[in-house]
Each structure stands twice: as structure tokens, then as C-alpha cells.
Scaffold this active site. Structure first.
Site, short mmCIF file in Angstrom:
data_model
loop_
_atom_site.label_atom_id
_atom_site.label_comp_id
_atom_site.label_asym_id
_atom_site.label_seq_id
_atom_site.Cartn_x
_atom_site.Cartn_y
_atom_site.Cartn_z
N GLN A 157 15.47 112.36 -1.12
CA GLN A 157 14.70 113.58 -1.34
C GLN A 157 15.24 114.70 -0.46
O GLN A 157 15.59 114.47 0.69
CB GLN A 157 13.25 113.28 -0.99
CG GLN A 157 12.25 114.26 -1.53
CD GLN A 157 10.83 113.73 -1.49
OE1 GLN A 157 10.63 112.52 -1.44
NE2 GLN A 157 9.86 114.60 -1.49
N ARG A 217 6.32 105.00 -6.59
CA ARG A 217 6.53 105.30 -5.16
C ARG A 217 6.16 106.75 -4.87
O ARG A 217 5.46 107.07 -3.90
CB ARG A 217 7.99 105.03 -4.81
CG ARG A 217 8.41 105.31 -3.36
CD ARG A 217 9.92 105.08 -3.24
NE ARG A 217 10.39 105.07 -1.86
CZ ARG A 217 10.94 106.10 -1.24
NH1 ARG A 217 11.06 107.26 -1.85
NH2 ARG A 217 11.39 105.97 0.00
N HIS A 257 8.39 107.50 6.08
CA HIS A 257 8.95 106.50 7.00
C HIS A 257 8.19 106.45 8.33
O HIS A 257 8.79 106.39 9.40
CB HIS A 257 10.46 106.72 7.20
CG HIS A 257 11.21 106.66 5.91
ND1 HIS A 257 11.42 105.49 5.24
CD2 HIS A 257 11.76 107.64 5.15
CE1 HIS A 257 12.08 105.74 4.11
NE2 HIS A 257 12.28 107.04 4.03
N GLN A 308 10.67 99.43 3.75
CA GLN A 308 11.36 100.71 3.94
C GLN A 308 10.40 101.90 4.03
O GLN A 308 10.66 102.88 4.73
CB GLN A 308 12.34 100.92 2.77
CG GLN A 308 13.27 102.11 2.94
CD GLN A 308 13.38 102.92 1.66
OE1 GLN A 308 12.40 103.46 1.16
NE2 GLN A 308 14.59 103.02 1.15
#
Length: 295
Positions: A9, A113, A198, A247
Site C-alpha cells: 500500500q 484483509r 502492523h 503478518q
């Protein structure tokens, strides 16, 4: 050995993929298939939308995925990877290109996602910032100091030596940026992103994505995939799934990934997808390495 890498992204731009759509029957077929799967014409946003339209997580992620995967598939016989890797979202592109996932399943997972991450961003306002010219250890130490005060703040992306992106609550990132500058960072730059990717703040999205991944068939890829969570090569479908789930809340270890690929024989890196961000990072990680785009 040839390595193919796929961006995440942030690499998107208006007009991306239009040349492929106009000039390749295969690309046109795949883009139209994607429009049908998603239930809206993502191609209209990619080719003619506004920057703001394209910046929505639920649009950006499938758009970058589509451009990346279709670019690779349109190479035909020239796409012969000895290894692949992707930065964050790009890991899904790498898995489809290496035939561990079908095109359809890859797109459905990326969309799931994106939607799950968008929802997680709405639960708690959060952000990310790029830290330039500070050693990894110092960045980690400051993140730990801020976290000890009750704010969320983690090292999210190890992009290249001297460039780490941190992720967390708005309060935590603001505090960390001040401390990073005081410690000698050349820049501590808040990023225009939807939330703290993250980081532990993505846990709600992780639960949703885990269910979707576990319901999807993964095959043994045709070459090793170096995954973000441990920067190591994987071919076992169950290991790949486990790492893909982890992840979402773990750091992207891109510096270590590229170093490991080079140590394992990679001497030619091709970036598949929009922009040239990964080529720049790879050259900063090892200036002797040949890194280029598909063209």
C-alpha cells in the site's frame, strides 16, 4: 538468480493498470474478472478516480494487488522466479504469482484483509510515521519507552538501513516522533495512512483474516516465498498461512528479507506493480544489486 518482488500500500497512482488493460487481452480479462468478484468496477477508480478515492484502504489494497499480479502474469514465459517476496500487502501478490494461491482466492483474501483493516482503523484512531537516519536499536528503544507509558508504539516496517516506519496510537506516535528527533533522527514524519498497520491495534482485523485464510486452499508455490514476519524462505502451505496471519500485527522485515535473498543467491530483482519504491529500498540495502521494474 532471479527474484521478483511486489509492492504494498502506498505505491498506487491514478491511471495504474490502464496501459495493461488497453493493450493485453489477458489483462483485460483478469481486470473484468476482478470487477465481477468485487461487485464494483475497481478499474474505473484505478484508471480515472481521484487520489482520495484510490487512497481508501478497501480500494488501495485490491488495486495494488491487481496491478502487481496482472503485471507479472502478462510477462508470460519471462516470469521465471527463483524466489519471490512482497512488502506487506505485496506478500499476497507474491503468493498468487508463485501459484500458491489462485488469482480469485488471492483477490478475495486481499479484499477481506482490506475491509477488516478498515474496520480496525475505525475502532481506534491510529497512525504511522517514518523515522529517517536513526539506528534500528534506537528506534526500538524509544518505541519501548513510549509503550511502557501505556501508549501503543512499535517498529512496523524495517524498510532499509536508516528508514523504519513506526505504528501505534496517535498519542504514542506523536510522543515517539518528538523523542526520535531529540535522539538525532533526520526526520520523524507522520504518514497519511488510515491507521496503525502492523501493530497490536490490528488484532480485530487479524481474527477476521485468520478465518478467511483458514477457509482458503493454499498450494505449494513453484519457488520459495520470503515472508515478512521472519524474512525466511517458505514453501510449506501451512507455514505460509500461519505467517500470513501473523503478518497483520507483526513487523515487516524488508531489510532482512532482501539481505537473506541476496545471501541465498539473488542477483537480479524485478519489481512487479505500480511505482518503483522497492527498487529504491533494495539499492539502499545493497547498492551492488541489480534492481529494476518490469520494463
Amino acid at each position: 538468480m532471479k527474484a521478483f518482488v511486489f509492492p504494498g500500500q502506498g505505491a498506487q497512482f491514478v491511471g495504474m493498470g490502464k496501459d495493461l488493460y488497453d493493450n493485453s487481452p489477458l489483462a483485460k480479462e483478469l481486470f473484468e474478472k476482478a470487477n465481477n468478484i468485487l461487485g464494483y468496477r475497481i478499474t474505473d477508480i484505478m484508471f480515472e478516480g481521484t487520489d482520495e478515492d484510490l487512497r481508501q484502504t478497501k480500494v488501495t489494497q485490491p488495486a495494488v494487488f491487481l496491478h502487481s499480479v496482472i503485471s507479472a502474469l502478462c510477462m508470460g514465459d519471462k516470469f521465471k522466479p527463483d524466489m519471490t517476496a512482497g512488502h506487506s500487502l505485496g506478500e499476497f501478490s507474491a503468493l498468487v504469482a508463485a501459484e500458491a494461491l489462485s488469482f480469485e482466492d488471492g483477490l478475495k483474501l486481499v479484499y477481506a484483509r482490506a475491509m477488516a483493516m478498515q474496520k480496525a482503523c475505525e475502532i481506534q484512531p491510529s497512525t504511522m510515521a517514518a523515522i529517517i537516519a536513526l539506528p534500528d536499536e534506537k528506534v526500538e528503544e524509544i518505541c519501548a519507552t513510549v509503550a511502557a507509558q501505556g501508549d501503543v508504539c512499535v517498529a512496523a516496517n524495517y524498510n532499509c538501513p536508516g528508514q523504519i516506519v513506526i505504528s501505534g496510537s496517535i498519542e504514542g506516535i506523536n510522543k515517539a516522533c518528538e523523542l526520535m528527533k531529540a535522539a538525532g533522527a533526520k526526520r520523524a514524519l507522520p504518514l497519511k495512512v488510515g491507521g496503525a498497520f502492523h501493530s497490536p491495534l490490528m488484532n480485530p482485523a487479524k481474527i477476521e483474516l485468520e478465518a478467511a485464510i483458514n477457509a482458503t486452499e493454499f498450494r505449494t508455490p513453484k519457488c520459495p516465498i520470503y515472508q515478512n514476519v521472519d524474512a525466511k524462505p517458505h514453501t510449506n502451505p501451512e507455514e505460509i498461512k500461519k505467517n500470513l496471519i501473523a503478518q497483520l500485527t507483526a513487523s515487516v522485515r524488508w531489510t532482512q528479507t532482501v539481505q537473506n535473498m541476496i545471501a541465498d543467491g539473488a542477483d537480479d530483482f524485478t519489481e512487479c506493480g505500480p511505482g518503483n519504491v522497492l527498487q529504491g529500498l533494495i539499492k539502499k540495502i545493497d547498492k551492488e544489486t541489480n534492481a529494476h521494474g518490469i520494463e
